[in-house]
Design a protein around this motif. Structure first.
Motif, PDB file in Angstrom:
ATOM      1  N   GLN A 162     -12.346   4.878 -11.279  1.00 48.20           N
ATOM      2  CA  GLN A 162     -10.615   4.115 -12.358  1.00 48.20           C
ATOM      3  C   GLN A 162      -9.525   5.735 -11.762  1.00 48.20           C
ATOM      4  N   ALA A 163      -9.975   7.202 -11.855  1.00 48.71           N
ATOM      5  CA  ALA A 163      -9.464   8.312 -11.886  1.00 48.71           C
ATOM      6  C   ALA A 163      -8.369   8.155 -10.498  1.00 48.71           C
ATOM      7  N   ARG A 164      -8.755   7.689  -9.597  1.00 48.34           N
ATOM      8  CA  ARG A 164      -8.986   7.848  -7.618  1.00 48.34           C
ATOM      9  C   ARG A 164      -7.829   6.459  -7.629  1.00 48.34           C
ATOM     10  N   LYS A 165      -8.349   5.333  -8.633  1.00 47.34           N
ATOM     11  CA  LYS A 165      -6.681   4.358  -7.980  1.00 47.34           C
ATOM     12  C   LYS A 165      -5.810   4.523  -8.871  1.00 47.34           C
ATOM     13  N   GLN A 166      -6.143   5.265 -10.209  1.00 48.34           N
ATOM     14  CA  GLN A 166      -4.543   6.165 -11.273  1.00 48.34           C
ATOM     15  C   GLN A 166      -3.880   7.176  -9.713  1.00 48.34           C
ATOM     16  N   LEU A 167      -4.493   7.826  -9.637  1.00 46.80           N
ATOM     17  CA  LEU A 167      -3.853   8.951  -8.664  1.00 46.80           C
ATOM     18  C   LEU A 167      -3.607   8.365  -7.378  1.00 46.80           C
ATOM     19  N   SER A 168      -4.046   6.970  -6.879  1.00 45.67           N
ATOM     20  CA  SER A 168      -3.760   5.582  -5.964  1.00 45.67           C
ATOM     21  C   SER A 168      -2.510   5.779  -6.192  1.00 45.67           C
ATOM     22  N   ASN A 169      -2.400   5.038  -7.143  1.00 47.43           N
ATOM     23  CA  ASN A 169      -0.958   4.491  -7.535  1.00 47.43           C
ATOM     24  C   ASN A 169      -0.044   4.912  -7.929  1.00 47.43           C
ATOM     25  N   ALA A 170      -0.724   5.895  -8.111  1.00 45.79           N
ATOM     26  CA  ALA A 170       0.922   7.321  -8.607  1.00 45.79           C
ATOM     27  C   ALA A 170       1.474   7.586  -7.474  1.00 45.79           C
ATOM     28  N   LEU A 171       0.601   8.181  -6.775  1.00 43.82           N
ATOM     29  CA  LEU A 171       0.534   8.626  -4.931  1.00 43.82           C
ATOM     30  C   LEU A 171       1.926   7.463  -4.233  1.00 43.82           C
ATOM     31  N   GLN A 172       1.653   6.493  -4.553  1.00 43.45           N
ATOM     32  CA  GLN A 172       1.849   5.464  -3.655  1.00 43.45           C
ATOM     33  C   GLN A 172       3.358   5.566  -4.092  1.00 43.45           C
ATOM     34  N   GLN A 173       3.081   5.078  -5.603  1.00 46.86           N
ATOM     35  CA  GLN A 173       4.634   5.039  -5.845  1.00 46.86           C
ATOM     36  C   GLN A 173       5.611   6.188  -5.989  1.00 46.86           C
ATOM     37  N   LYS A 174       4.943   7.509  -5.677  1.00 47.92           N
ATOM     38  CA  LYS A 174       5.688   8.349  -5.297  1.00 47.92           C
ATOM     39  C   LYS A 174       6.228   8.461  -3.554  1.00 47.92           C
ATOM     40  N   LEU A 175       4.843   7.830  -2.857  1.00 47.40           N
ATOM     41  CA  LEU A 175       5.588   7.636  -1.407  1.00 47.40           C
ATOM     42  C   LEU A 175       6.860   6.276  -1.402  1.00 47.40           C
ATOM     43  N   PHE A 176       6.759   5.419  -2.065  1.00 51.07           N
ATOM     44  CA  PHE A 176       7.819   4.635  -2.466  1.00 51.07           C
ATOM     45  C   PHE A 176       9.426   5.006  -2.364  1.00 51.07           C
ATOM     46  N   ALA A 177       8.952   6.214  -3.793  1.00 54.27           N
ATOM     47  CA  ALA A 177      10.057   7.253  -4.212  1.00 54.27           C
ATOM     48  C   ALA A 177      11.280   7.417  -3.309  1.00 54.27           C
ATOM     49  N   GLN A 178      10.312   8.239  -1.957  1.00 59.36           N
ATOM     50  CA  GLN A 178      10.800   9.071  -1.121  1.00 59.36           C
ATOM     51  C   GLN A 178      11.524   7.779   0.580  1.00 59.36           C
ATOM     52  N   TYR A 179      10.976   6.766   0.782  1.00 58.58           N
ATOM     53  CA  TYR A 179      11.546   6.233   1.676  1.00 58.58           C
ATOM     54  C   TYR A 179      12.749   5.299   1.383  1.00 58.58           C
ATOM     55  N   ASN A 180      13.814   6.677   1.141  1.00 57.84           N
ATOM     56  CA  ASN A 180      14.883   5.669   0.966  1.00 57.84           C
ATOM     57  C   ASN A 180      15.911   5.057   2.469  1.00 57.84           C
ATOM     58  N   PHE A 181      16.707   3.737   1.856  1.00 58.32           N
ATOM     59  CA  PHE A 181      16.877   4.087   3.425  1.00 58.32           C
ATOM     60  C   PHE A 181      17.996   3.067   3.084  1.00 58.32           C
TER      61      PHE A 181
END
Length: 568
Positions: free
Chosen positions: A242-261
């Motif tokens: 569960q901790a890994r899933k939460q960290l992974s989801n948070a990192l994923q959303q953070k990455l999505f926000a960095q990809y600006n087109f």
């Protein structure tokens, strides 16, 4: 500014006689413009000659003589070129690659990624390391020998409980039978004796039930104790997951926000916003890492005007999807279509040819007709059934010609690009009869194809399981884990001018089966000529359903129809 840009590549040959296109390339279906071809060939020459980095593309010594690189696993890559015009009106081109090469995001000669997650100051490395540590912790917990021991103990106690309770239940049944027999033999005893025996048998029945309940409680306690031992580790595993899933989801959303087109209007949108209206509202893995978005992003940021673009595969084919060395391919749908939809907004882009009905004005020849069936010779680029954007099809034409026909009409289908024989059922009952023939595989279908290469062997069988490419529909992948069984028998017919005519006998009817089995490196390893999905585009796909043999649904007479292709 752009004239000093080291990533703005000048053409090595004169392009003065090449006319510029009126519109930008429609990236999902195109024929490379001559400027894009020259830029691609120039980039390919660079790949052959450069020595700044080493990557094993699986091309032996053609691209890299370095012994160390050849020991690495061969991985082909998609490359892209974008012909641009700078502020001074000069034409040049930009180059990009999809994903990583030589384990790097940034290489000389190529535009950078939209976001470099591998840079030293990127949050990605540190946060990914936290996820990695949890993965190691999880692996350690899951490999704990006590986990297996406790699972075995719990299974053993559970089985022992089931057996003990089952034995007691069986004994209760036997006791019940015995008491019933005694009740049937009370004749001749006094009323007091009968009452005494009856009370005793009732007491025995209650005692049996009490013993069963006590037995259940005892075993439940043992099972609970055994389960607690197992849960002590299982709960830790769940917590780490569960901790890994939460960290992974948070990192994923953070990455999505960095990809600006960007687009040509200067508007910027990130991945989450772009994919908000996608079916699952979530960007797929590696979205934004393809060559096309990288190229357009760099052009817009540096005030370069896009003119044309093209993408090609360089290196060994992947195991599952079909990519041929140096062949041009359109941008993928799953990852790139939403992104490029935004990035090309405001630009004059070629029309989507897939929205134009190529069958308009084309006749649909009927070669046989009676009161039960119709046999047609479907032209190439003619839909079997209505599509998402085009309704004109074999179905709509047959419905119009036979308005009193019942049932679905269509018994089997041919790909839009495939020509040849199809059988049409004029009633629901006939359709059911014919469909059953296809299910029972009593129908013989023979296709003829012209493939791009010379076959040395005479015949063979190809068995490669297929599934849809979720990131690039309607393309199919070879997939041994989730794919459906697909089998094709083939026979060489003739070799001429570097091409081979082959007869193809599909034993199954998977989507694009013959096209994939021809092009895949574990199949014929030679795409069908004109295959715009798995090979090279030409005037038509050289695949034709040449022969169809079936039993007439009314007379049961065997019938065979044969029509040659226009490319034989």
């Amino acid at each position: 500014m752009s004239q000093f840009d080291p990533l703005f590549n000048q053409f090595n040959e004169s392009i003065a006689d090449i006319s510029l296109p009126e519109n930008f390339t429609f990236p999902f279906y195109y024929q490379p413009h001559p400027l894009a071809v020259i830029a691609s060939e120039q980039l390919q020459l660079h790949l052959l000659q450069q020595t700044d980095w080493h990557h094993n593309f699986g091309l032996e010594d053609k691209t890299n003589p370095c012994q160390q690189a050849q020991l690495l696993k061969p991985i082909g890559k998609m490359f892209g070129v974008l012909v641009v015009k700078n502020l001074q009106g000069e034409l040049g081109y930009l180059a990009a690659f999809s994903g990583k090469i030589a384990e790097q995001n940034i290489l000389p000669h190529f535009v950078p990624p939209v976001f470099d997650m591998l840079s030293k100051d990127s949050f990605f490395k540190s946060e990914y390391e936290q996820i990695n540590q949890l993965s190691h912790q999880l692996k350690k917990l899951e490999s704990d020998p006590r986990l297996t021991e406790f699972e075995q103990d719990l299974n053993a106690v559970t089985q022992a409980a089931e057996q003990a309770i089952a034995l007691h239940r069986q004994q209760m049944i036997e006791n019940r039978k015995s008491r019933k027999a005694k009740r049937n033999n009370l004749a001749g005893l006094s009323e007091a004796e009968q009452k005494s025996i009856s009370i005793e048998m009732s007491r025995q029945s209650v005692e049996d039930k009490h013993q069963l309940n006590a037995l259940k409680r005892d075993w439940d306690a043992q099972i609970k104790q055994s389960k607690q031992q197992l849960d002590s580790i299982a709960d830790q595993i769940d917590e780490v997951k569960q901790a890994r899933k939460q960290l992974s989801n948070a990192l994923q959303q953070k990455l999505f926000a960095q990809y600006n087109f960007l687009n040509i209007k200067g508007e910027s949108r990130d991945l989450s916003d772009i994919f908000h209206d996608a079916p699952n509202h979530q960007p797929p893995a590696a979205a934004g890492e393809c060559a096309a978005p990288k190229l357009l992003q760099y052009a817009f940021k540096n005030r370069l005007t896009p003119v044309v673009m093209a993408e090609f595969w360089w290196g060994e084919s992947p195991k599952s999807e079909i990519k041929q060395h140096q062949n041009y391919y359109p941008a993928c749908h799953g990852k790139c279509r939403p992104i490029l939809g935004h990035m090309l907004d405001g630009m004059k882009v070629d029309e989507n040819p897939l929205l134009t009905n190529p069958a308009e004005g084309v006749e649909l020849p009927i070669i046989y007709q009676d009161d039960y069936i119709v046999i047609i010779n479907k032209p190439a680029e003619f839909l079997s059934v209505p599509g998402k954007n085009i309704t004109d099809s074999v179905f709509s034409r047959m419905k119009q010609k036979f308005p009193n026909a019942t049932g679905p009409l269509i018994v089997h289908r041919l790909d839009m690009s495939t020509s040849g024989l199809m059988v049409i059922a004029l009633s629901k009952e006939v359709n059911k009869h014919l469909v059953q023939q296809f299910i029972n595989r009593t129908v013989t279908k023979r296709y003829i194809a012209k493939i791009d290469g010379e076959l040395s062997t005479e015949s063979g069988t190809i068995s490669l399981p297929l599934r849809v490419d979720l990131d690039d529909r309607p393309k199919q992948l070879v997939c041994y884990e989730y794919g459906k069984h697909a089998e094709t028998f083939w026979q060489k017919v003739a070799v001429k001018n570097g091409n081979t005519l082959v007869h193809l006998y599909p034993k199954t009817g998977r989507t694009h089966q013959l096209r994939v089995h021809s092009a895949h490196h574990d199949g014929l390893h030679m795409p069908i000529l004109g295959d715009d999905l798995y090979g090279k585009t030409e005037k038509r796909l050289h695949l034709h359903a040449q022969l169809l043999s079936l039993h007439h649904p009314h007379t049961n007479q065997s019938m065979t129809f044969e029509v040659n292709a226009d490319f034989e």
